[in-house]
Design a protein around this motif. Structure first.
Motif, mmCIF file in Angstrom:
data_model
loop_
_atom_site.group_PDB
_atom_site.id
_atom_site.type_symbol
_atom_site.label_atom_id
_atom_site.label_comp_id
_atom_site.label_asym_id
_atom_site.label_seq_id
_atom_site.Cartn_x
_atom_site.Cartn_y
_atom_site.Cartn_z
ATOM 1 N N ARG A 65 0.814 -1.221 0.000
ATOM 2 C CA ARG A 65 0.000 0.000 0.000
ATOM 3 C C ARG A 65 0.849 1.274 0.000
ATOM 4 O O ARG A 65 0.307 2.376 -0.025
ATOM 5 C CB ARG A 65 -0.939 0.006 1.210
ATOM 6 C CG ARG A 65 -1.974 -1.125 1.195
ATOM 7 C CD ARG A 65 -2.799 -1.117 2.466
ATOM 8 N NE ARG A 65 -3.687 0.036 2.543
ATOM 9 C CZ ARG A 65 -4.159 0.536 3.685
ATOM 10 N NH1 ARG A 65 -3.806 -0.003 4.840
ATOM 11 N NH2 ARG A 65 -4.960 1.576 3.678
ATOM 12 N N LYS B 231 2.387 3.429 -2.049
ATOM 13 C CA LYS B 231 2.386 3.650 -3.500
ATOM 14 C C LYS B 231 2.298 5.123 -3.887
ATOM 15 O O LYS B 231 1.692 5.463 -4.896
ATOM 16 C CB LYS B 231 1.221 2.882 -4.130
ATOM 17 C CG LYS B 231 1.398 1.372 -4.124
ATOM 18 C CD LYS B 231 0.258 0.699 -4.862
ATOM 19 C CE LYS B 231 0.470 -0.808 -4.948
ATOM 20 N NZ LYS B 231 -0.649 -1.500 -5.632
ATOM 21 N N HIS B 232 2.909 6.004 -3.119
ATOM 22 C CA HIS B 232 2.934 7.390 -3.575
ATOM 23 C C HIS B 232 3.824 7.494 -4.817
ATOM 24 O O HIS B 232 4.716 6.668 -5.034
ATOM 25 C CB HIS B 232 3.435 8.314 -2.461
ATOM 26 C CG HIS B 232 4.850 8.061 -2.038
ATOM 27 N ND1 HIS B 232 5.191 7.097 -1.113
ATOM 28 C CD2 HIS B 232 6.017 8.640 -2.426
ATOM 29 C CE1 HIS B 232 6.503 7.099 -0.938
ATOM 30 N NE2 HIS B 232 7.029 8.020 -1.724
ATOM 31 N N PHE B 233 3.561 8.517 -5.639
ATOM 32 C CA PHE B 233 4.321 8.684 -6.882
ATOM 33 C C PHE B 233 4.261 10.146 -7.298
ATOM 34 O O PHE B 233 3.177 10.732 -7.390
ATOM 35 C CB PHE B 233 3.731 7.809 -7.993
ATOM 36 C CG PHE B 233 4.514 7.849 -9.282
ATOM 37 C CD1 PHE B 233 5.560 6.966 -9.507
ATOM 38 C CD2 PHE B 233 4.202 8.776 -10.271
ATOM 39 C CE1 PHE B 233 6.278 7.000 -10.693
ATOM 40 C CE2 PHE B 233 4.917 8.825 -11.464
ATOM 41 C CZ PHE B 233 5.962 7.935 -11.672
ATOM 42 N N PHE C 113 8.820 7.855 -5.320
ATOM 43 C CA PHE C 113 7.745 6.860 -5.289
ATOM 44 C C PHE C 113 7.925 5.917 -4.103
ATOM 45 O O PHE C 113 9.001 5.843 -3.492
ATOM 46 C CB PHE C 113 7.691 6.060 -6.594
ATOM 47 C CG PHE C 113 9.007 5.482 -7.031
ATOM 48 C CD1 PHE C 113 9.464 4.269 -6.538
ATOM 49 C CD2 PHE C 113 9.805 6.154 -7.939
ATOM 50 C CE1 PHE C 113 10.671 3.730 -6.942
ATOM 51 C CE2 PHE C 113 11.017 5.632 -8.353
ATOM 52 C CZ PHE C 113 11.448 4.419 -7.851
ATOM 53 N N HIS D 179 4.877 -0.292 -5.479
ATOM 54 C CA HIS D 179 4.458 -0.361 -6.881
ATOM 55 C C HIS D 179 5.023 -1.590 -7.579
ATOM 56 O O HIS D 179 6.172 -1.990 -7.336
ATOM 57 C CB HIS D 179 4.956 0.869 -7.650
ATOM 58 C CG HIS D 179 4.280 2.142 -7.309
ATOM 59 N ND1 HIS D 179 3.006 2.442 -7.725
ATOM 60 C CD2 HIS D 179 4.704 3.217 -6.587
ATOM 61 C CE1 HIS D 179 2.676 3.648 -7.295
ATOM 62 N NE2 HIS D 179 3.684 4.134 -6.603
ATOM 63 N N ARG D 180 4.256 -2.179 -8.471
ATOM 64 C CA ARG D 180 4.822 -3.136 -9.409
ATOM 65 C C ARG D 180 5.789 -2.382 -10.310
ATOM 66 O O ARG D 180 5.548 -1.229 -10.678
ATOM 67 C CB ARG D 180 3.732 -3.783 -10.258
ATOM 68 C CG ARG D 180 2.621 -4.451 -9.467
ATOM 69 C CD ARG D 180 3.064 -5.713 -8.760
ATOM 70 N NE ARG D 180 1.910 -6.443 -8.232
ATOM 71 C CZ ARG D 180 1.986 -7.487 -7.437
ATOM 72 N NH1 ARG D 180 3.175 -7.943 -7.084
ATOM 73 N NH2 ARG D 180 0.903 -8.081 -6.998
ATOM 74 N N LYS E 40 4.260 -0.879 -13.441
ATOM 75 C CA LYS E 40 3.451 0.327 -13.251
ATOM 76 C C LYS E 40 4.328 1.574 -13.229
ATOM 77 O O LYS E 40 3.987 2.589 -13.860
ATOM 78 C CB LYS E 40 2.648 0.216 -11.953
ATOM 79 C CG LYS E 40 1.738 1.403 -11.682
ATOM 80 C CD LYS E 40 0.674 1.559 -12.754
ATOM 81 C CE LYS E 40 -0.296 2.679 -12.418
ATOM 82 N NZ LYS E 40 -1.320 2.872 -13.462
ATOM 83 N N VAL E 41 5.441 1.517 -12.520
ATOM 84 C CA VAL E 41 6.354 2.667 -12.486
ATOM 85 C C VAL E 41 6.902 2.933 -13.883
ATOM 86 O O VAL E 41 6.999 4.081 -14.328
ATOM 87 C CB VAL E 41 7.499 2.426 -11.485
ATOM 88 C CG1 VAL E 41 8.498 3.582 -11.509
ATOM 89 C CG2 VAL E 41 6.951 2.264 -10.073
ATOM 90 N N SER F 57 7.751 -6.185 -7.093
ATOM 91 C CA SER F 57 7.616 -4.852 -6.514
ATOM 92 C C SER F 57 8.954 -4.130 -6.606
ATOM 93 O O SER F 57 10.024 -4.725 -6.454
ATOM 94 C CB SER F 57 7.149 -4.932 -5.059
ATOM 95 O OG SER F 57 8.033 -5.729 -4.301
#
Length: 476
Positions: free
Chosen positions: A104, A106-108, A119, A123-124, A127-128, A150
């Motif tokens: 959880r 997951k800031h970006f 980030f 994150h996967r 996704k990044v 991750s």
């Protein structure tokens, strides 16, 4: 093995509810067991005495800090987990404790005017990559497990993955700074907000590639890398040794290093190409992806690679201009492991062998013959071989039949890691993708000596005097 107090899981779960919201705690038996396993075939099975007390899913650095303070006070081991795709047993635990899942976090945020992106570790990787590409940037992390891994785990291991180190380096070459929660619960910042990296001691370098031993990474600041132009090529060889000689030639000719240079032996290539409905390959293959500021530069680099490779015995070496053909060939490599498992009808054992440039041909031969003298592996014969040949890294793969007993499969796994260590020691190398402990602790001690191993453990004690954070990383 360290000793920790025994607690009633329900008591721990109730106390965790006092510091975390209800949705941040998983108490069910299935979820607790699932977060204590990884996909690797291993003897480290989870029995009832090893089931985690709870799985926590913090959504902020402050919540991670509260969990670590609580665990440190009660001397409860905490195991940090991302997506659990580790392929060397690092996600399997030997103590009851708390699993801290970073899924959880997951800031970006892209800071274009500062030249970096920030980030969270949950994150996967894919996704990044996609979020950066939308803004015209490249993520310099390229694992084969990009869809599921991750990004925090990749950075904690400082893994090169598919990338050729000589082309773009390691993840730590791009990390400007970190936010880290220490085992005590204290929050620290490392590094800089400048593109000018600190000279001298920078704790960032302790945590990137730190095997999760020293702290929980909750925030990552990475340099932005502008997107580039690409060009592609492939070469087919009569045998494994010819492909190794061609890669040696690339280094000796000072040809421009590609971003990727991937390898499939003939058995794997035929299996993967058949599933992809590609024409049967004429031999083992090397595929490569070059980059440049312009398309002309990228094409020039691929042509230089084709030129160098063609100086060795080769069936065919060419630049690929049909992107549909390239994507199918690349998917044959990217999905090679599941294809091997599908064809072999069993569970896999995978190891990593790294070579020096000068020793690459001999190292390939040693890898081909790694079953010799091994009672269990010799029943299976020669391994399937794939890997990152341009990065001098090979992955021998064994498929253990589904009807073998767990004991026999585990003997095969132990023999495989024994041979991995033996070959890496022979060439003075060390794997560049996975962490240095878990399955590799005996190799690390032999390769670097007990003095170096003792220093690593002493560093761990400085950051984590109660040894509550990922204590199972050390397997001694």
């Amino acid at each position: 093995m360290a000793n920790y107090p025994d607690y009633n899981p329900e008591d721990i779960q109730l106390e965790l509810r006092e510091i975390l919201p209800e949705e941040a705690i998983s108490k069910g038996l299935f979820e607790r067991i699932n977060n204590a396993l990884d996909p690797y075939t291993s003897s480290d099975d989870i029995d009832r005495g090893m089931v985690p007390y709870a799985v926590v899913w913090p959504s902020s650095t402050e919540e991670v800090s509260q969990v670590m303070k609580y665990a440190n006070t009660k001397n409860i081991p905490v195991f940090v987990r991302g997506s659990g795709t580790s392929l060397h047993g690092a996600s399997k635990y030997r103590h009851s404790g708390i699993v801290l899942n970073v899924g959880r976090l997951k800031h970006f945020s892209i800071e274009k005017d500062n030249g970096y992106v920030e980030f969270g570790p949950g994150h996967r990787v894919l996704k990044v990559k996609q979020m950066l590409e939308e803004e015209g940037y490249f993520l310099p992390l390229v694992p084969g497990s990009i869809r599921v891994a991750s990004i925090g785990g990749i950075i904690s291991n400082n893994t090169s993955a598919h990338a050729v180190d000589s082309c773009i380096g390691k993840p730590r070459d791009y990390i400007l700074g970190l936010q880290v929660v220490l085992p005590s619960g204290e929050v620290i910042e490392t590094g800089t907000k400048s593109l000018r990296r600190p000279a001298g001691t920078d704790l960032t370098q302790y945590f990137v590639g730190g095997d999760g031993l020293l702290g929980v990474i909750t925030g990552i600041r990475m340099q932005l890398v502008p997107m580039f132009a690409s060009a592609y090529g492939v070469a087919y060889f009569h045998n494994e040794l010819s492909s190794a000689k061609a890669v040696q030639r690339i280094y000796m000719e000072k040809a421009p290093m590609p971003l990727f240079m991937e390898y499939l032996d003939e058995r794997v290539a035929r299996m993967s190409f058949a599933i992809q409905n590609l024409p049967e390959p004429p031999g083992s293959l090397v595929m490569f992806h070059s980059i440049g500021q312009t398309e002309e530069e990228a094409v020039h680099k691929v042509n230089k690679l084709v030129e160098a490779i063609s100086k060795e015995p080769v069936i065919e070496a060419k630049r690929i201009t049909d992107m549909d053909e390239w994507h199918k060939i690349w998917l044959a490599r990217e999905s090679a492991l599941p294809f091997i498992c599908q064809g072999g009808k069993g569970v896999f054992g995978l190891s990593e062998i790294a070579s020096s440039v000068r020793g690459l041909v001999d190292c390939m031969e040693d890898t081909i013959n790694m079953d010799e003298g091994m009672p269990t592996l010799s029943k299976l014969g020669k391994p399937y071989i794939m890997g990152h040949l341009g990065a001098l890294s090979l992955h021998p793969v064994y498929i253990f039949p589904a009807d073998w007993s767990a004991e026999e499969k585990n003997k095969g796994i132990e023999e495989m890691f024994f041979k991995e260590a033996q070959i890496n020691e022979k060439y003075g190398t060390c794997g560049g993708e996975w962490g240095q402990f878990a399955k590799r602790t005996p190799f690390y001690r032999k390769r670097y000596g007990d003095t170096v191993y003792g220093l690593v453990k002493d560093v761990k004690k400085v950051f984590d005097p109660n040894s509550i954070l990922n204590p199972d990383v050390f397997r001694d």
